[in-house]
Design an enzyme around this catalytic site. Structure first.
Site, PDB file in Angstrom:
ATOM      1  N   ARG A 121       0.901  -1.260   0.157  1.00 60.61           N
ATOM      2  CA  ARG A 121       0.011  -0.036   0.136  1.00 60.61           C
ATOM      3  C   ARG A 121       0.836   1.285   0.019  1.00 60.61           C
ATOM      4  O   ARG A 121       0.329   2.238   0.412  1.00 60.61           O
ATOM      5  CB  ARG A 121      -0.824   0.032   1.434  1.00 60.61           C
ATOM      6  CG  ARG A 121      -1.837  -1.014   1.149  1.00 60.61           C
ATOM      7  CD  ARG A 121      -3.074  -0.969   2.403  1.00 60.61           C
ATOM      8  NE  ARG A 121      -3.941  -2.001   2.320  1.00 60.61           N
ATOM      9  CZ  ARG A 121      -3.693  -2.728   3.443  1.00 60.61           C
ATOM     10  NH1 ARG A 121      -2.982  -2.705   4.314  1.00 60.61           N
ATOM     11  NH2 ARG A 121      -4.750  -3.880   3.265  1.00 60.61           N
ATOM     12  N   LYS A 143       1.944  11.171 -11.359  1.00 63.30           N
ATOM     13  CA  LYS A 143       1.071  10.211 -12.090  1.00 63.30           C
ATOM     14  C   LYS A 143       1.810   9.105 -12.489  1.00 63.30           C
ATOM     15  O   LYS A 143       2.922   9.142 -12.961  1.00 63.30           O
ATOM     16  CB  LYS A 143       0.805  10.884 -13.396  1.00 63.30           C
ATOM     17  CG  LYS A 143      -0.379  11.862 -13.505  1.00 63.30           C
ATOM     18  CD  LYS A 143      -1.131  12.379 -14.839  1.00 63.30           C
ATOM     19  CE  LYS A 143      -2.180  13.156 -14.933  1.00 63.30           C
ATOM     20  NZ  LYS A 143      -2.663  13.389 -16.106  1.00 63.30           N
ATOM     21  N   GLU A 185       7.054  17.543 -25.281  1.00 69.35           N
ATOM     22  CA  GLU A 185       6.346  18.048 -24.052  1.00 69.35           C
ATOM     23  C   GLU A 185       7.030  19.214 -23.556  1.00 69.35           C
ATOM     24  O   GLU A 185       6.321  20.146 -22.981  1.00 69.35           O
ATOM     25  CB  GLU A 185       6.799  17.035 -22.852  1.00 69.35           C
ATOM     26  CG  GLU A 185       6.125  15.507 -23.168  1.00 69.35           C
ATOM     27  CD  GLU A 185       4.666  15.191 -22.808  1.00 69.35           C
ATOM     28  OE1 GLU A 185       4.182  16.311 -22.512  1.00 69.35           O
ATOM     29  OE2 GLU A 185       4.266  14.149 -22.788  1.00 69.35           O
ATOM     30  N   LYS A 227       5.728  22.759 -14.266  1.00 71.82           N
ATOM     31  CA  LYS A 227       5.023  21.795 -14.016  1.00 71.82           C
ATOM     32  C   LYS A 227       4.645  21.753 -12.213  1.00 71.82           C
ATOM     33  O   LYS A 227       3.520  21.570 -11.928  1.00 71.82           O
ATOM     34  CB  LYS A 227       5.463  20.495 -14.306  1.00 71.82           C
ATOM     35  CG  LYS A 227       4.711  19.373 -13.820  1.00 71.82           C
ATOM     36  CD  LYS A 227       4.886  18.188 -14.911  1.00 71.82           C
ATOM     37  CE  LYS A 227       3.860  17.108 -14.397  1.00 71.82           C
ATOM     38  NZ  LYS A 227       3.811  15.995 -15.265  1.00 71.82           N
ATOM     39  N   GLU A 237      -5.873  16.676 -10.394  1.00 76.38           N
ATOM     40  CA  GLU A 237      -6.240  16.987 -11.947  1.00 76.38           C
ATOM     41  C   GLU A 237      -7.850  17.209 -11.788  1.00 76.38           C
ATOM     42  O   GLU A 237      -8.590  16.743 -12.473  1.00 76.38           O
ATOM     43  CB  GLU A 237      -5.976  15.732 -12.911  1.00 76.38           C
ATOM     44  CG  GLU A 237      -6.123  16.358 -14.242  1.00 76.38           C
ATOM     45  CD  GLU A 237      -5.885  15.398 -15.294  1.00 76.38           C
ATOM     46  OE1 GLU A 237      -4.444  15.215 -15.390  1.00 76.38           O
ATOM     47  OE2 GLU A 237      -6.330  14.577 -15.824  1.00 76.38           O
ATOM     48  N   ARG A 241      -4.830  21.167 -13.628  1.00 76.41           N
ATOM     49  CA  ARG A 241      -3.747  20.230 -14.263  1.00 76.41           C
ATOM     50  C   ARG A 241      -4.183  19.664 -15.540  1.00 76.41           C
ATOM     51  O   ARG A 241      -3.349  19.124 -16.263  1.00 76.41           O
ATOM     52  CB  ARG A 241      -3.733  19.027 -13.322  1.00 76.41           C
ATOM     53  CG  ARG A 241      -2.623  18.094 -13.421  1.00 76.41           C
ATOM     54  CD  ARG A 241      -2.019  17.120 -12.278  1.00 76.41           C
ATOM     55  NE  ARG A 241      -0.973  16.350 -12.847  1.00 76.41           N
ATOM     56  CZ  ARG A 241      -0.313  15.843 -11.899  1.00 76.41           C
ATOM     57  NH1 ARG A 241      -0.301  15.569 -10.763  1.00 76.41           N
ATOM     58  NH2 ARG A 241       0.707  15.024 -12.557  1.00 76.41           N
ATOM     59  N   ASN A 245      -2.505  18.076 -20.188  1.00 77.92           N
ATOM     60  CA  ASN A 245      -2.905  17.112 -21.054  1.00 77.92           C
ATOM     61  C   ASN A 245      -2.971  17.692 -22.638  1.00 77.92           C
ATOM     62  O   ASN A 245      -3.539  16.970 -23.452  1.00 77.92           O
ATOM     63  CB  ASN A 245      -4.327  16.467 -20.703  1.00 77.92           C
ATOM     64  CG  ASN A 245      -4.111  14.970 -20.530  1.00 77.92           C
ATOM     65  OD1 ASN A 245      -4.699  14.329 -21.146  1.00 77.92           O
ATOM     66  ND2 ASN A 245      -3.318  14.801 -19.388  1.00 77.92           N
ATOM     67  N   HIS A 248      -2.656  15.512 -25.529  1.00 75.45           N
ATOM     68  CA  HIS A 248      -2.714  14.072 -25.270  1.00 75.45           C
ATOM     69  C   HIS A 248      -4.062  13.534 -25.552  1.00 75.45           C
ATOM     70  O   HIS A 248      -4.101  12.341 -25.760  1.00 75.45           O
ATOM     71  CB  HIS A 248      -2.487  13.983 -23.722  1.00 75.45           C
ATOM     72  CG  HIS A 248      -1.150  14.237 -23.309  1.00 75.45           C
ATOM     73  ND1 HIS A 248      -0.437  15.576 -23.526  1.00 75.45           N
ATOM     74  CD2 HIS A 248      -0.040  13.361 -22.875  1.00 75.45           C
ATOM     75  CE1 HIS A 248       0.879  15.342 -23.054  1.00 75.45           C
ATOM     76  NE2 HIS A 248       0.926  14.276 -22.684  1.00 75.45           N
ATOM     77  N   HIS A 252      -2.892  10.177 -27.142  1.00 72.98           N
ATOM     78  CA  HIS A 252      -3.125   8.871 -26.737  1.00 72.98           C
ATOM     79  C   HIS A 252      -3.749   7.761 -27.661  1.00 72.98           C
ATOM     80  O   HIS A 252      -3.784   6.770 -27.800  1.00 72.98           O
ATOM     81  CB  HIS A 252      -3.839   8.806 -25.469  1.00 72.98           C
ATOM     82  CG  HIS A 252      -3.174   9.520 -24.242  1.00 72.98           C
ATOM     83  ND1 HIS A 252      -3.659   9.877 -23.173  1.00 72.98           N
ATOM     84  CD2 HIS A 252      -1.498   9.431 -23.993  1.00 72.98           C
ATOM     85  CE1 HIS A 252      -2.657  10.030 -22.273  1.00 72.98           C
ATOM     86  NE2 HIS A 252      -1.543   9.956 -22.799  1.00 72.98           N
ATOM     87  N   HIS A 265       5.496   8.527 -27.298  1.00 74.51           N
ATOM     88  CA  HIS A 265       4.759   9.104 -26.571  1.00 74.51           C
ATOM     89  C   HIS A 265       4.789  10.415 -27.108  1.00 74.51           C
ATOM     90  O   HIS A 265       3.810  11.411 -27.477  1.00 74.51           O
ATOM     91  CB  HIS A 265       4.911   9.124 -25.080  1.00 74.51           C
ATOM     92  CG  HIS A 265       4.036  10.139 -24.341  1.00 74.51           C
ATOM     93  ND1 HIS A 265       2.408   9.609 -24.459  1.00 74.51           N
ATOM     94  CD2 HIS A 265       3.982  11.022 -23.653  1.00 74.51           C
ATOM     95  CE1 HIS A 265       1.922  10.995 -23.512  1.00 74.51           C
ATOM     96  NE2 HIS A 265       3.021  11.804 -23.032  1.00 74.51           N
TER      97      HIS A 265
END
Ligand SMILES: O=C(O)C(=O)C[C@@H](O)[C@H](O)[C@H](O)COP(=O)(O)O
Ligand SMILES: [Zn+2]
Length: 364
Positions: A121, A143, A185, A227, A237, A241, A245, A248, A252, A265
């Site tokens: 955990r 993330k 990026e 960032k 997010e 935030r 993206n 993206h 994606h 990516h």
């Protein structure tokens, strides 16, 4: 040495940007009060180059490091590879204070972070990013994820590292294609938050591509600052935030349709940003000149703008599963100008189709 602080409600941490810093990872980690057994996750490209420096430094600082090497590439961002990490951690007796160290690019950071978030955990997590993309973006902000066959990063957790150590020297060995992927990026940060930085990139494209150390360090620092500021305002997010993206949503989908094999990516995000800029200009949200400037900078950095031959329906299928979809509506990140973006769910499918048609048209 540069230090950028990521200030959060209850687990703030520092990003250190330090030339030849890899040799000092042990000293940096001594301050974290971890237990001695440490697990380093790396891949078959980075491990042979840098795992020894890191293990030597950790040993000198009193740690007992172990290295797990996984296959390079997006295929390792899977539950199957995460299971290998868990098996190694359990069989080596890693305890709740044993650090997991990601030594590699974005894939390794996301995979190792996911394992660190879920093993027992949650155990201490340290990011040592070795690609430009990971240094400017994915190693910061917590993330973590693995992919699912139906979409990118669909299984994951927000889990912040305790420390990010960036050594710009390792970029000397980064393949050209990976450098350019990271630049996608970097350009994103200019578009979403800093028009002056975008102009700097436009002026200094040649020096950056030639890996001028001062230019690269300046680029890394600025992206980390931008960032860190966004993540400090919205760690999970729920608002600002989402702007990270930009590019993206289509990116994606392009990665997915290409089976995570054709475009990496950064390249997919470059195509996605060209698409988001076109969409913004079609919708009258930004001046056409801003969309053109995005295309020009992407081209100057050697990045693709289109995915010729990709199927429209297949791309739309991936778009429908985007993490920003709420009540079947995609929350698009769109451009108002260079340095200024917004989120809108008010985009007609026919406009999206028109842009995708432009991005996927086969060249004569
Ligand atoms: O940190 C963020 O937030 C980002 O969106 C950064 C992205 O560049 C990065 O690719 C991220 O992993 C994408 O996240 P996802 O939530 O769209 O899977
Ligand atoms: Zn990204």
């Amino acid at each position: 040495m540069g230090e950028v602080r990521v200030s959060l409600a209850d687990h703030s941490y520092s990003i250190y940007i330090q030339t030849a810093g890899l040799r000092q990872i042990g000293q940096f980690m001594q301050a974290l009060s971890c237990s001695k057994k440490a697990l380093i996750i790396t891949d078959g490209n980075v491990g042979p180059l840098y795992a020894a420096v890191v293990t030597d430094s950790l040993r000198a600082a009193g740690f007992a490091p172990q290295v797990l090497v996984v296959a390079p590439g997006e295929g390792s961002k899977s539950l199957a590879t995460a299971d290998r990490v868990f098996t190694t951690a359990i069989s080596s007796g890693l305890d709740r204070k044993s650090p997991i160290v990601a030594l590699g690019g974005g894939v390794i950071g996301d995979l190792a972070g996911f394992a660190a978030a879920t093993y027992l955990r949650g155990v201490p997590f340290v990011q040592v990013p070795t690609s430009l993309l990971a240094q400017v973006d994915s190693s910061v902000g917590g993330k973590t994820a693995v992919n699912h066959p139906l979409g990118k990063n669909l299984i994951g957790a927000f889990y912040q590292p305790r420390l990010v150590l960036i050594d710009p020297l390792v970029l000397d060995t980064l393949p050209e294609r990976e450098l350019k992927a990271g630049l996608a990026e970097v350009i994103k940060y200019g578009i979403i938050a800093d028009a002056d930085f975008f102009a700097y990139l436009t002026r200094n494209a040649a020096a950056i591509l030639a890996r001028d150390p001062a230019a690269l360090t300046a680029v890394i620092s600025r992206c980390c600052q931008l960032k860190a500021a966004v993540v400090a305002r919205d760690e999970r997010e729920t608002s600002v935030r989402m702007l990270l993206n930009f590019g993206h949503t289509i990116g994606h989908a392009v990665e997915g349709v290409g089976g995570y094999a054709e475009y990496n990516h950064g390249e997919a995000v470059a195509i996605g940003m060209a698409g988001a800029a076109l969409l913004s200009s079609r919708l009258g949200l930004c001046p056409p000149a801003a969309s053109t400037a995005v295309q020009q900078l992407l081209t100057a950095m050697g990045l693709p703008l289109t995915a010729p031959g990709y199927g429209l329906e297949e791309l739309l299928g991936y778009l429908a599963r985007d993490k920003k979809v709420v009540d079947s509506k995609i929350n698009w990140v769109l451009m108002q100008d260079i340095g200024r973006v917004m989120v809108s769910a008010d985009v007609e499918v026919k406009q999206v189709r028109a842009v995708l048609a432009q991005l996927t048209v086969l060249k004569q």
